[in-house]
Design a protein around this motif. Structure first.
Motif, PDB file in Angstrom:
ATOM      1  N   SER A   1       0.835  -1.210   0.000  1.00 24.97           N
ATOM      2  CA  SER A   1       0.000   0.000   0.000  1.00 24.97           C
ATOM      3  C   SER A   1       0.867   1.257   0.000  1.00 24.97           C
ATOM      4  CB  SER A   1      -0.986   0.007   1.172  1.00 24.97           C
ATOM      5  OG  SER A   1      -0.299   0.096   2.403  1.00 24.97           O
ATOM      6  N   GLN A   2       1.971   1.249   0.750  1.00 25.55           N
ATOM      7  CA  GLN A   2       2.882   2.390   0.772  1.00 25.55           C
ATOM      8  C   GLN A   2       3.570   2.554  -0.584  1.00 25.55           C
ATOM      9  OE1 GLN A   2       2.683   0.033   3.116  1.00 25.55           O
ATOM     10  NE2 GLN A   2       2.807   0.941   5.150  1.00 25.55           N
ATOM     11  N   VAL A   3       3.983   1.438  -1.179  1.00 26.49           N
ATOM     12  CA  VAL A   3       4.633   1.480  -2.490  1.00 26.49           C
ATOM     13  C   VAL A   3       3.669   2.042  -3.530  1.00 26.49           C
ATOM     14  CG1 VAL A   3       5.589   0.074  -4.365  1.00 26.49           C
ATOM     15  CG2 VAL A   3       6.282  -0.367  -1.999  1.00 26.49           C
ATOM     16  N   GLN A   4       2.417   1.583  -3.524  1.00 24.72           N
ATOM     17  CA  GLN A   4       1.440   2.044  -4.507  1.00 24.72           C
ATOM     18  C   GLN A   4       1.136   3.531  -4.333  1.00 24.72           C
ATOM     19  OE1 GLN A   4       0.229   0.136  -7.163  1.00 24.72           O
ATOM     20  NE2 GLN A   4      -0.332   2.194  -7.833  1.00 24.72           N
ATOM     21  N   THR A   5       1.011   3.986  -3.098  1.00 28.12           N
ATOM     22  CA  THR A   5       0.745   5.403  -2.842  1.00 28.12           C
ATOM     23  C   THR A   5       1.905   6.260  -3.337  1.00 28.12           C
ATOM     24  OG1 THR A   5      -0.592   4.812  -0.918  1.00 28.12           O
ATOM     25  CG2 THR A   5       0.152   7.086  -1.058  1.00 28.12           C
ATOM     26  N   PHE A   6       3.134   5.818  -3.062  1.00 27.06           N
ATOM     27  CA  PHE A   6       4.314   6.540  -3.540  1.00 27.06           C
ATOM     28  C   PHE A   6       4.358   6.534  -5.065  1.00 27.06           C
ATOM     29  CE2 PHE A   6       8.944   6.278  -4.644  1.00 27.06           C
ATOM     30  CZ  PHE A   6       9.231   7.610  -4.435  1.00 27.06           C
ATOM     31  N   LYS A   7       4.076   5.395  -5.675  1.00 28.10           N
ATOM     32  CA  LYS A   7       4.077   5.283  -7.131  1.00 28.10           C
ATOM     33  C   LYS A   7       3.037   6.221  -7.749  1.00 28.10           C
ATOM     34  CE  LYS A   7       3.332   2.011 -10.875  1.00 28.10           C
ATOM     35  NZ  LYS A   7       2.915   0.662 -11.242  1.00 28.10           N
ATOM     36  N   ASP A   8       1.845   6.265  -7.163  1.00 31.07           N
ATOM     37  CA  ASP A   8       0.795   7.146  -7.673  1.00 31.07           C
ATOM     38  C   ASP A   8       1.219   8.612  -7.600  1.00 31.07           C
ATOM     39  OD1 ASP A   8      -0.778   4.901  -8.131  1.00 31.07           O
ATOM     40  OD2 ASP A   8      -2.030   5.201  -6.343  1.00 31.07           O
ATOM     41  N   CYS A   9       1.860   8.986  -6.501  1.00 28.06           N
ATOM     42  CA  CYS A   9       2.344  10.354  -6.337  1.00 28.06           C
ATOM     43  C   CYS A   9       3.393  10.688  -7.397  1.00 28.06           C
ATOM     44  CB  CYS A   9       2.918  10.537  -4.933  1.00 28.06           C
ATOM     45  SG  CYS A   9       3.478  12.228  -4.590  1.00 28.06           S
ATOM     46  N   MET A  10       4.339   9.791  -7.604  1.00 27.44           N
ATOM     47  CA  MET A  10       5.388  10.027  -8.593  1.00 27.44           C
ATOM     48  C   MET A  10       4.814  10.093 -10.006  1.00 27.44           C
ATOM     49  SD  MET A  10       8.255  10.556  -7.097  1.00 27.44           S
ATOM     50  CE  MET A  10       9.391  10.392  -8.473  1.00 27.44           C
ATOM     51  N   THR A  11       3.841   9.236 -10.305  1.00 30.64           N
ATOM     52  CA  THR A  11       3.208   9.255 -11.622  1.00 30.64           C
ATOM     53  C   THR A  11       2.496  10.586 -11.851  1.00 30.64           C
ATOM     54  OG1 THR A  11       2.959   6.853 -11.631  1.00 30.64           O
ATOM     55  CG2 THR A  11       1.517   8.101 -13.099  1.00 30.64           C
ATOM     56  N   SER A  12       1.800  11.052 -10.839  1.00 30.57           N
ATOM     57  CA  SER A  12       1.111  12.339 -10.935  1.00 30.57           C
ATOM     58  C   SER A  12       2.103  13.472 -11.167  1.00 30.57           C
ATOM     59  CB  SER A  12       0.307  12.578  -9.654  1.00 30.57           C
ATOM     60  OG  SER A  12      -0.309  13.831  -9.680  1.00 30.57           O
ATOM     61  N   PHE A  13       3.219  13.453 -10.423  1.00 27.04           N
ATOM     62  CA  PHE A  13       4.248  14.468 -10.603  1.00 27.04           C
ATOM     63  C   PHE A  13       4.812  14.422 -12.024  1.00 27.04           C
ATOM     64  CE2 PHE A  13       8.790  15.415 -10.787  1.00 27.04           C
ATOM     65  CZ  PHE A  13       8.774  16.754 -10.443  1.00 27.04           C
ATOM     66  N   GLN A  14       5.118  13.229 -12.508  1.00 21.40           N
ATOM     67  CA  GLN A  14       5.689  13.087 -13.842  1.00 21.40           C
ATOM     68  C   GLN A  14       4.720  13.560 -14.920  1.00 21.40           C
ATOM     69  OE1 GLN A  14       6.680   8.948 -13.559  1.00 21.40           O
ATOM     70  NE2 GLN A  14       8.777   9.356 -12.919  1.00 21.40           N
ATOM     71  N   ASN A  15       3.444  13.242 -14.765  1.00 27.18           N
ATOM     72  CA  ASN A  15       2.448  13.691 -15.741  1.00 27.18           C
ATOM     73  C   ASN A  15       2.308  15.209 -15.739  1.00 27.18           C
ATOM     74  OD1 ASN A  15       1.945  11.073 -16.582  1.00 27.18           O
ATOM     75  ND2 ASN A  15       0.180  10.812 -15.240  1.00 27.18           N
ATOM     76  N   SER A  16       2.297  15.813 -14.560  1.00 27.58           N
ATOM     77  CA  SER A  16       2.209  17.273 -14.456  1.00 27.58           C
ATOM     78  C   SER A  16       3.427  17.934 -15.086  1.00 27.58           C
ATOM     79  CB  SER A  16       2.105  17.700 -12.992  1.00 27.58           C
ATOM     80  OG  SER A  16       0.921  17.235 -12.424  1.00 27.58           O
ATOM     81  N   ARG A  17       4.596  17.359 -14.822  1.00 23.00           N
ATOM     82  CA  ARG A  17       5.833  17.907 -15.388  1.00 23.00           C
ATOM     83  C   ARG A  17       5.834  17.788 -16.911  1.00 23.00           C
ATOM     84  NH1 ARG A  17      10.826  19.627 -14.111  1.00 23.00           N
ATOM     85  NH2 ARG A  17      12.601  18.851 -15.295  1.00 23.00           N
ATOM     86  N   LYS A  18       5.372  16.656 -17.413  1.00 26.30           N
ATOM     87  CA  LYS A  18       5.313  16.446 -18.860  1.00 26.30           C
ATOM     88  C   LYS A  18       4.374  17.470 -19.514  1.00 26.30           C
ATOM     89  CE  LYS A  18       5.014  12.197 -20.118  1.00 26.30           C
ATOM     90  NZ  LYS A  18       4.504  10.854 -20.456  1.00 26.30           N
ATOM     91  N   GLU A  19       3.211  17.704 -18.885  1.00 25.93           N
ATOM     92  CA  GLU A  19       2.267  18.685 -19.414  1.00 25.93           C
ATOM     93  C   GLU A  19       2.890  20.082 -19.420  1.00 25.93           C
ATOM     94  OE1 GLU A  19      -1.541  18.583 -17.441  1.00 25.93           O
ATOM     95  OE2 GLU A  19      -1.641  16.399 -17.632  1.00 25.93           O
ATOM     96  N   LEU A  20       3.586  20.442 -18.357  1.00 24.21           N
ATOM     97  CA  LEU A  20       4.231  21.745 -18.274  1.00 24.21           C
ATOM     98  C   LEU A  20       5.292  21.891 -19.358  1.00 24.21           C
ATOM     99  CD1 LEU A  20       4.663  24.445 -16.795  1.00 24.21           C
ATOM    100  CD2 LEU A  20       6.284  23.251 -15.319  1.00 24.21           C
TER     101      LEU A  20
END
Length: 92
Positions: A59-78
């Motif tokens: 559960s901790q790994v998945q939460t961290f992964k989701d956060c990193m994916t969100s960050f990467q997607n936001s950065r890519k859009e920017l």
């Protein structure tokens, strides 16, 4: 995901950080803290230190992964927006 020791949990340096003194900032920690996912990263490390079994920390790994994916997607859009705006200004 590889487990990396955290300064507060261990008195030994993590393998990728053997030449650094304990009071120097770890570049991996700095990179992760810039994403806004640092606390989630530490939660994964603490779970791994406590259980010594990554399967108990999913559960901790998945939460961290989701956060990193969100960050990467936001950065890519920017970055895409900046490239689009730059190309647009070159044509004007």
């Amino acid at each position: 995901m590889a487990f990396k020791g955290h300064k507060n949990m261990s008195t030994t340096s993590p393998p990728h950080n053997r030449s650094r003194s304990e009071d120097e900032d770890d570049p991996i920690d700095l990179m992760i803290s810039r994403t806004g996912c640092g606390e989630l990263h530490y939660a994964v490390q603490e779970c791994m230190a406590e259980h010594q079994d990554w399967r108990k920390c999913q559960s901790q790994v998945q939460t961290f992964k989701d956060c990193m994916t969100s960050f990467q997607n936001s950065r890519k859009e920017l970055l895409n927006k900046q490239q689009h705006d730059s190309a647009k200004s070159e044509h004007n």
